[in-house]
Design a protein around this motif. Structure first.
Motif, PDB file in Angstrom:
ATOM      1  N   PRO A   1       0.820  -1.223   0.000  1.00 29.84           N
ATOM      2  CA  PRO A   1       0.000   0.000   0.000  1.00 29.84           C
ATOM      3  C   PRO A   1       0.849   1.265   0.000  1.00 29.84           C
ATOM      4  O   PRO A   1       0.361   2.342  -0.330  1.00 29.84           O
ATOM      5  CB  PRO A   1      -0.818  -0.094   1.283  1.00 29.84           C
ATOM      6  CG  PRO A   1      -0.609  -1.447   1.838  1.00 29.84           C
ATOM      7  CD  PRO A   1       0.557  -2.069   1.156  1.00 29.84           C
ATOM      8  N   TYR A   2       2.107   1.141   0.426  1.00 27.85           N
ATOM      9  CA  TYR A   2       2.938   2.340   0.538  1.00 27.85           C
ATOM     10  C   TYR A   2       4.049   2.437  -0.482  1.00 27.85           C
ATOM     11  O   TYR A   2       4.923   3.286  -0.372  1.00 27.85           O
ATOM     12  CB  TYR A   2       3.507   2.435   1.964  1.00 27.85           C
ATOM     13  CG  TYR A   2       2.424   2.819   2.915  1.00 27.85           C
ATOM     14  CD1 TYR A   2       1.877   4.093   2.847  1.00 27.85           C
ATOM     15  CD2 TYR A   2       1.896   1.914   3.806  1.00 27.85           C
ATOM     16  CE1 TYR A   2       0.840   4.456   3.674  1.00 27.85           C
ATOM     17  CE2 TYR A   2       0.861   2.267   4.640  1.00 27.85           C
ATOM     18  CZ  TYR A   2       0.331   3.543   4.571  1.00 27.85           C
ATOM     19  OH  TYR A   2      -0.687   3.893   5.373  1.00 27.85           O
TER      20      TYR A   2
ATOM     21  N   GLU B   1      -8.696  13.420  11.865  1.00 31.45           N
ATOM     22  CA  GLU B   1     -10.043  12.836  11.754  1.00 31.45           C
ATOM     23  C   GLU B   1     -10.188  11.626  12.676  1.00 31.45           C
ATOM     24  O   GLU B   1     -11.243  11.427  13.290  1.00 31.45           O
ATOM     25  CB  GLU B   1     -10.341  12.459  10.291  1.00 31.45           C
ATOM     26  CG  GLU B   1     -10.522  13.691   9.411  1.00 31.45           C
ATOM     27  CD  GLU B   1     -11.129  13.380   8.045  1.00 31.45           C
ATOM     28  OE1 GLU B   1     -11.560  12.235   7.796  1.00 31.45           O
ATOM     29  OE2 GLU B   1     -11.174  14.313   7.207  1.00 31.45           O
ATOM     30  N   PHE B   2      -9.119  10.826  12.784  1.00 34.05           N
ATOM     31  CA  PHE B   2      -9.194   9.685  13.704  1.00 34.05           C
ATOM     32  C   PHE B   2      -9.368  10.190  15.136  1.00 34.05           C
ATOM     33  O   PHE B   2     -10.164   9.640  15.909  1.00 34.05           O
ATOM     34  CB  PHE B   2      -7.940   8.820  13.594  1.00 34.05           C
ATOM     35  CG  PHE B   2      -8.042   7.513  14.345  1.00 34.05           C
ATOM     36  CD1 PHE B   2      -8.404   6.349  13.692  1.00 34.05           C
ATOM     37  CD2 PHE B   2      -7.788   7.458  15.712  1.00 34.05           C
ATOM     38  CE1 PHE B   2      -8.509   5.148  14.389  1.00 34.05           C
ATOM     39  CE2 PHE B   2      -7.893   6.267  16.412  1.00 34.05           C
ATOM     40  CZ  PHE B   2      -8.251   5.104  15.749  1.00 34.05           C
TER      41      PHE B   2
ATOM     42  N   ASP C   1      -4.029  15.117   8.360  1.00 36.91           N
ATOM     43  CA  ASP C   1      -5.461  15.089   8.072  1.00 36.91           C
ATOM     44  C   ASP C   1      -6.097  13.805   8.591  1.00 36.91           C
ATOM     45  O   ASP C   1      -7.131  13.828   9.259  1.00 36.91           O
ATOM     46  CB  ASP C   1      -5.707  15.206   6.563  1.00 36.91           C
ATOM     47  CG  ASP C   1      -5.366  16.587   6.026  1.00 36.91           C
ATOM     48  OD1 ASP C   1      -5.062  17.477   6.843  1.00 36.91           O
ATOM     49  OD2 ASP C   1      -5.391  16.762   4.796  1.00 36.91           O
ATOM     50  N   LYS C   2      -5.472  12.698   8.264  1.00 35.82           N
ATOM     51  CA  LYS C   2      -6.042  11.413   8.670  1.00 35.82           C
ATOM     52  C   LYS C   2      -6.039  11.269  10.189  1.00 35.82           C
ATOM     53  O   LYS C   2      -7.040  10.857  10.798  1.00 35.82           O
ATOM     54  CB  LYS C   2      -5.244  10.282   8.011  1.00 35.82           C
ATOM     55  CG  LYS C   2      -5.693   8.877   8.350  1.00 35.82           C
ATOM     56  CD  LYS C   2      -7.067   8.561   7.786  1.00 35.82           C
ATOM     57  CE  LYS C   2      -7.336   7.054   7.774  1.00 35.82           C
ATOM     58  NZ  LYS C   2      -7.158   6.409   9.054  1.00 35.82           N
TER      59      LYS C   2
ATOM     60  N   THR D   1      -3.340   2.022  12.644  1.00 29.67           N
ATOM     61  CA  THR D   1      -3.686   2.507  11.304  1.00 29.67           C
ATOM     62  C   THR D   1      -4.223   3.933  11.342  1.00 29.67           C
ATOM     63  O   THR D   1      -4.605   4.469  10.295  1.00 29.67           O
ATOM     64  CB  THR D   1      -4.790   1.627  10.680  1.00 29.67           C
ATOM     65  OG1 THR D   1      -5.900   1.610  11.581  1.00 29.67           O
ATOM     66  CG2 THR D   1      -4.318   0.216  10.440  1.00 29.67           C
TER      67      THR D   1
ATOM     68  N   ASP E   1      -2.722   6.401   8.916  1.00 28.43           N
ATOM     69  CA  ASP E   1      -2.398   5.880   7.581  1.00 28.43           C
ATOM     70  C   ASP E   1      -3.532   6.101   6.597  1.00 28.43           C
ATOM     71  O   ASP E   1      -4.677   5.784   6.876  1.00 28.43           O
ATOM     72  CB  ASP E   1      -2.117   4.381   7.667  1.00 28.43           C
ATOM     73  CG  ASP E   1      -0.871   4.093   8.493  1.00 28.43           C
ATOM     74  OD1 ASP E   1       0.111   4.820   8.305  1.00 28.43           O
ATOM     75  OD2 ASP E   1      -0.911   3.171   9.320  1.00 28.43           O
ATOM     76  N   ASP E   2      -3.190   6.604   5.462  1.00 32.49           N
ATOM     77  CA  ASP E   2      -4.168   6.821   4.393  1.00 32.49           C
ATOM     78  C   ASP E   2      -3.441   6.592   3.070  1.00 32.49           C
ATOM     79  O   ASP E   2      -2.971   7.525   2.438  1.00 32.49           O
ATOM     80  CB  ASP E   2      -4.729   8.244   4.485  1.00 32.49           C
ATOM     81  CG  ASP E   2      -5.772   8.512   3.418  1.00 32.49           C
ATOM     82  OD1 ASP E   2      -6.143   7.574   2.685  1.00 32.49           O
ATOM     83  OD2 ASP E   2      -6.216   9.678   3.326  1.00 32.49           O
ATOM     84  N   PRO E   3      -3.315   5.315   2.671  1.00 30.82           N
ATOM     85  CA  PRO E   3      -2.532   5.012   1.463  1.00 30.82           C
ATOM     86  C   PRO E   3      -2.988   5.815   0.250  1.00 30.82           C
ATOM     87  O   PRO E   3      -2.179   6.119  -0.630  1.00 30.82           O
ATOM     88  CB  PRO E   3      -2.782   3.510   1.247  1.00 30.82           C
ATOM     89  CG  PRO E   3      -3.158   2.986   2.581  1.00 30.82           C
ATOM     90  CD  PRO E   3      -3.885   4.103   3.273  1.00 30.82           C
ATOM     91  N   ALA E   4      -4.267   6.187   0.227  1.00 29.92           N
ATOM     92  CA  ALA E   4      -4.776   6.913  -0.937  1.00 29.92           C
ATOM     93  C   ALA E   4      -4.109   8.269  -1.101  1.00 29.92           C
ATOM     94  O   ALA E   4      -4.036   8.808  -2.202  1.00 29.92           O
ATOM     95  CB  ALA E   4      -6.290   7.083  -0.821  1.00 29.92           C
TER      96      ALA E   4
END
Lengths: 326, 326
Positions: free
Chosen positions: B13-14, B112-113, B108-109, B287, B290-293
């Motif tokens: 993913p990375y 939000e978490f 950002d991720k 996780t 983490d935001d692979p996108a």
């Protein structure tokens, strides 16, 4: 005005107290002062008060069963519950009496619950909870909300607050309601009859509409199957809006990514029901919109708002229409 | 510049791809264009590239073990990981080579978490999940966030984003960092040495600071016991910041209201560990940030920002200080 407040004696977190009434009057003295207010919890309290009460405020659904009761002065009933579907059919309503619902009182809490549930789905929390139950460390990747597509069914107090929160996180918000009138927090609004068209692009589905004959089983098995693989479902409205069994089947098959449900067709959920153990499903016990710390204050604020509108001859913001069911 | 990107071949993913590099260059052509870039995954790829590489970009902690390696041209190392505590002590760093961390890529991720976790605690989700596991319908009342007190330890990329989100929901945000310098999203900032003073009024505690010798076991048993009854704990930073056993004891005793933990002293959590079954505790498998996108795009954006600062002779935003550990 002669006002009676009938409490539900078995629900202490929601007791209306005289102190709460006086605090509400202090916040709205123009419309709130000068009323004669009584409080009751028993059937006898209720029957006695109805002899001269002009307005009734209650969160006690059971007393509706006492109608027809002698209430010769009654003009106004304010039901401080989240939805009045449990009181249908509405043939108990005395002719000429105005019925007000409590739409708006739950907005802040329900909006926060809705965005929490969407964030949980985006962050895979229902899946992690299922893994945790099995003692499994299983990484899955989440995403941020910006640009993700949420569809919110119902744009009243609950759905409007959910839309506001989702828009604030940069989501693409599609609203669904009876008629496709634009909404300030929605990028698009779809009429309920066109719901099918939006489901295929829905990453997160939030149910926030009243339960009426028109919305009963709205998300049936066929419509739930239109959601894309991995989509998430949130229900903060009423259990009977969706086919619970079909939803559980889709979760069992890992077709849907997860669900956060606060409402169910049978509450409490029966022992041994599959809802307790369906994977990637989180059960909240019908508390999403409840905030005892602020609820009664919000309800009395709404009551005074409507009383003010009545005095000024304006339309009542919370007028309940028995024919529509909301 | 001669740039080498060393991937971690077991973490698809990375993977940094050439397409991602080119997209990043297209977004920042002034600083991004004209470099000679190689990609590698094996030790041999790495050793070969180091012969002439001037900059190294990597998310592969293992290759640090290959130093000292012949890298005569190396000026700059950019480690695209959330925290560099796993690479301490930093005696492998070749003299004169600039080390950059990836602070900001996860903001950002992680923000939000963090707000999701605080909303989950305010809405009693960890408690409902525990009830669900036992098949119990047990209502408990939640609240909205407005006016509630959150303490955020660490105000870097993660903690700053958490503070922004909490402030946006109207919370009273107390920040904790090495020195009590004000922060735009905090109502108050406390120096770490005064942490005790704020714990007693903390309804929600969010750990978001780097793990360093100074923060190791910062929330020890004594400090955790200072939190008021019913408080909630979130950890999105490093497990060793708190005494996990003490936290589990407080949850078992129902002294704390709940916890949402994304990081643990041992990862994966061992089979049979009490963390899997402690009540009102939700386990997320590291996780949260983490935001692979979006992660590689964010990392390359940060790399170019620092390269620009270097060319212009400005201080480097992501310069890592091995002495401080962040």
């Amino acid at each position: 005005m002669r006002i009676h407040i009938q409490n539900q004696d078995d629900d202490p977190p929601y007791l209306f107290t005289r102190a709460q009434w006086e605090a509400a009057v202090a916040r709205a003295p123009g419309i709130g002062a000068g009323h004669v207010v009584s409080f009751g919890t028993t059937e006898q309290d209720f029957v006695t008060a109805m002899a001269d009460a002009e307005a009734l405020i209650t969160n006690n659904a059971a007393i509706i069963g006492l109608f027809p009761v002698a209430a010769p002065q009654l003009e106004l009933m304010f039901i401080a519950l989240a939805g009045l579907d449990g009181l249908a059919p509405y043939d108990w309503l005395p002719p000429g009496v105005i019925l007000l619902n409590n739409s708006g009182a739950h907005s802040d809490k329900a909006g926060e619950f809705a965005i929490m549930a969407v964030l949980m789905l985006a962050n895979r929390i229902p899946r992690f909870v299922t893994s945790q139950r099995a003692g499994l460390w299983r990484k899955e990747w989440g995403t941020t909300l910006r640009g993700r597509r949420v569809t919110i069914v119902g744009l009243g107090g609950l759905g409007g607050a959910a839309a506001m929160q989702c828009a604030r996180f940069g989501m693409h918000v599609a609203g669904v309601r009876t008629t496709a009138v634009p909404h300030q927090h929605c990028a698009e609004v779809i009429a309920t009859e066109n719901l099918d068209d939006v489901l295929e692009q829905t990453e997160f589905l939030v149910l926030a509409c009243p339960l009426t004959p028109a919305t009963h089983n709205l998300l049936d098995r066929r419509r739930l199957a239109l959601l894309p693989r991995g989509a998430g479902v949130v229900n903060i409205a009423r259990g009977a809006l969706l086919d619970q069994n079909a939803l559980c089947d889709l979760l069992d098959a890992d077709r849907l990514g997860g669900a956060v449900l606060d409402v169910f067709t049978h509450e409490p959920i029966p022992d041994g029901d599959r809802l307790w153990s369906t994977p990637n499903l989180i059960v909240s016990p019908h508390t999403s919109a409840d905030d005892p710390a602020s609820y009664n204050a919000a309800s009395l604020h709404i009551f005074f708002d409507n009383l003010r509108a009545l005095h000024e001859g304006r339309p009542l913001p919370n007028l309940f229409d028995p024919a529509r069911g909301y």
